[in-house]
Motif scaffolding. Structure first.
Motif, PDB file in Angstrom:
ATOM      1  N   VAL A   7       0.863  -1.174   0.000  1.00 45.92           N
ATOM      2  CA  VAL A   7       0.000   0.000   0.000  1.00 45.92           C
ATOM      3  C   VAL A   7       0.906   1.232   0.000  1.00 45.92           C
ATOM      4  O   VAL A   7       1.700   1.432   0.905  1.00 45.92           O
ATOM      5  CB  VAL A   7      -0.924   0.012   1.224  1.00 45.92           C
ATOM      6  N   ARG A   8       0.766   2.068  -1.047  1.00 45.27           N
ATOM      7  CA  ARG A   8       1.636   3.235  -1.171  1.00 45.27           C
ATOM      8  C   ARG A   8       1.198   4.362  -0.254  1.00 45.27           C
ATOM      9  O   ARG A   8       2.007   4.994   0.388  1.00 45.27           O
ATOM     10  CB  ARG A   8       1.658   3.730  -2.613  1.00 45.27           C
ATOM     11  N   ASN A   9      -0.104   4.621  -0.223  1.00 44.99           N
ATOM     12  CA  ASN A   9      -0.586   5.747   0.540  1.00 44.99           C
ATOM     13  C   ASN A   9      -2.062   5.522   0.837  1.00 44.99           C
ATOM     14  O   ASN A   9      -2.823   5.180  -0.043  1.00 44.99           O
ATOM     15  CB  ASN A   9      -0.386   7.044  -0.260  1.00 44.99           C
ATOM     16  N   SER A  10      -2.483   5.757   2.060  1.00 42.30           N
ATOM     17  CA  SER A  10      -3.879   5.536   2.397  1.00 42.30           C
ATOM     18  C   SER A  10      -4.754   6.728   2.015  1.00 42.30           C
ATOM     19  O   SER A  10      -5.960   6.608   1.955  1.00 42.30           O
ATOM     20  CB  SER A  10      -4.010   5.259   3.896  1.00 42.30           C
ATOM     21  N   TRP A  16      -5.078  17.478  -8.650  1.00 44.46           N
ATOM     22  CA  TRP A  16      -3.976  18.103  -9.376  1.00 44.46           C
ATOM     23  C   TRP A  16      -2.896  17.098  -9.755  1.00 44.46           C
ATOM     24  O   TRP A  16      -2.084  17.365 -10.629  1.00 44.46           O
ATOM     25  CB  TRP A  16      -3.363  19.243  -8.568  1.00 44.46           C
ATOM     26  N   THR A  17      -2.896  15.924  -9.154  1.00 43.77           N
ATOM     27  CA  THR A  17      -1.872  14.933  -9.497  1.00 43.77           C
ATOM     28  C   THR A  17      -2.116  14.308 -10.864  1.00 43.77           C
ATOM     29  O   THR A  17      -1.235  13.657 -11.394  1.00 43.77           O
ATOM     30  CB  THR A  17      -1.812  13.803  -8.446  1.00 43.77           C
ATOM     31  N   GLU A  18      -3.301  14.515 -11.440  1.00 49.90           N
ATOM     32  CA  GLU A  18      -3.612  13.948 -12.751  1.00 49.90           C
ATOM     33  C   GLU A  18      -3.362  14.930 -13.890  1.00 49.90           C
ATOM     34  O   GLU A  18      -3.610  14.606 -15.041  1.00 49.90           O
ATOM     35  CB  GLU A  18      -5.073  13.509 -12.775  1.00 49.90           C
ATOM     36  N   ILE A  19      -2.874  16.117 -13.587  1.00 47.08           N
ATOM     37  CA  ILE A  19      -2.697  17.155 -14.604  1.00 47.08           C
ATOM     38  C   ILE A  19      -1.243  17.188 -15.072  1.00 47.08           C
ATOM     39  O   ILE A  19      -0.323  17.289 -14.273  1.00 47.08           O
ATOM     40  CB  ILE A  19      -3.096  18.531 -14.035  1.00 47.08           C
ATOM     41  N   ASP A  46       2.639  12.187  -9.168  1.00 50.32           N
ATOM     42  CA  ASP A  46       1.707  11.091  -8.884  1.00 50.32           C
ATOM     43  C   ASP A  46       1.372  10.980  -7.399  1.00 50.32           C
ATOM     44  O   ASP A  46       0.809   9.990  -6.955  1.00 50.32           O
ATOM     45  CB  ASP A  46       2.251   9.769  -9.416  1.00 50.32           C
ATOM     46  N   GLY A  47       1.718  11.992  -6.627  1.00 49.17           N
ATOM     47  CA  GLY A  47       1.490  11.951  -5.189  1.00 49.17           C
ATOM     48  C   GLY A  47       2.742  11.598  -4.431  1.00 49.17           C
ATOM     49  O   GLY A  47       2.847  11.835  -3.236  1.00 49.17           O
ATOM     50  N   ARG A  48       3.708  11.031  -5.126  1.00 49.46           N
ATOM     51  CA  ARG A  48       4.958  10.632  -4.475  1.00 49.46           C
ATOM     52  C   ARG A  48       6.182  11.063  -5.277  1.00 49.46           C
ATOM     53  O   ARG A  48       7.156  11.537  -4.706  1.00 49.46           O
ATOM     54  CB  ARG A  48       4.964   9.121  -4.313  1.00 49.46           C
ATOM     55  N   ASN A  49       6.145  10.889  -6.586  1.00 46.27           N
ATOM     56  CA  ASN A  49       7.292  11.199  -7.451  1.00 46.27           C
ATOM     57  C   ASN A  49       6.841  12.030  -8.637  1.00 46.27           C
ATOM     58  O   ASN A  49       5.667  12.026  -9.010  1.00 46.27           O
ATOM     59  CB  ASN A  49       7.934   9.910  -7.985  1.00 46.27           C
ATOM     60  N   TRP A  50       7.797  12.692  -9.263  1.00 51.49           N
ATOM     61  CA  TRP A  50       7.522  13.400 -10.514  1.00 51.49           C
ATOM     62  C   TRP A  50       7.689  12.431 -11.676  1.00 51.49           C
ATOM     63  O   TRP A  50       8.629  11.637 -11.698  1.00 51.49           O
ATOM     64  CB  TRP A  50       8.471  14.579 -10.703  1.00 51.49           C
ATOM     65  N   ILE A  51       6.763  12.499 -12.622  1.00 50.72           N
ATOM     66  CA  ILE A  51       6.803  11.667 -13.822  1.00 50.72           C
ATOM     67  C   ILE A  51       7.015  12.600 -15.003  1.00 50.72           C
ATOM     68  O   ILE A  51       6.358  13.634 -15.108  1.00 50.72           O
ATOM     69  CB  ILE A  51       5.487  10.887 -14.001  1.00 50.72           C
ATOM     70  N   TYR A  52       7.946  12.251 -15.891  1.00 53.36           N
ATOM     71  CA  TYR A  52       8.267  13.097 -17.035  1.00 53.36           C
ATOM     72  C   TYR A  52       7.985  12.357 -18.327  1.00 53.36           C
ATOM     73  O   TYR A  52       8.184  11.144 -18.421  1.00 53.36           O
ATOM     74  CB  TYR A  52       9.751  13.484 -17.009  1.00 53.36           C
TER      75      TYR A  52
END
Length: 63
Positions: A7-10, A16-19, A46-52
């Motif tokens: 489980v990453r995060n409860s 805004w994480t989907e933009i 994504d709530g934890r890391n930046w995705i490029y």
């Protein structure tokens, strides 16, 4: 008490994480002709890391 490590995060993710937004990147190294390397990428959190993602420009007249 059991603990699930998968489980990453409860907490639910924020909207805004989907933009994706356009981000200018400056690489701290010099190109062959002596200029700094500059480019644009799509970036999202994504709530934890930046995705490029690679940003590809196109000519709107050619499309």
């Amino acid at each position: 008490m059991s603990f699930d490590r998968n489980v990453r995060n409860s907490r639910p993710q924020s909207s805004w994480t989907e933009i994706w937004h356009l981000w200018t990147v400056i690489v701290p190294r010099r190109s062959i002709n002596g200029q700094l390397l500059v480019g644009k990428v799509w970036r999202r959190h994504d709530g934890r890391n930046w995705i490029y993602k690679k940003f590809t420009e196109y000519d709107s007249e050619a499309a």
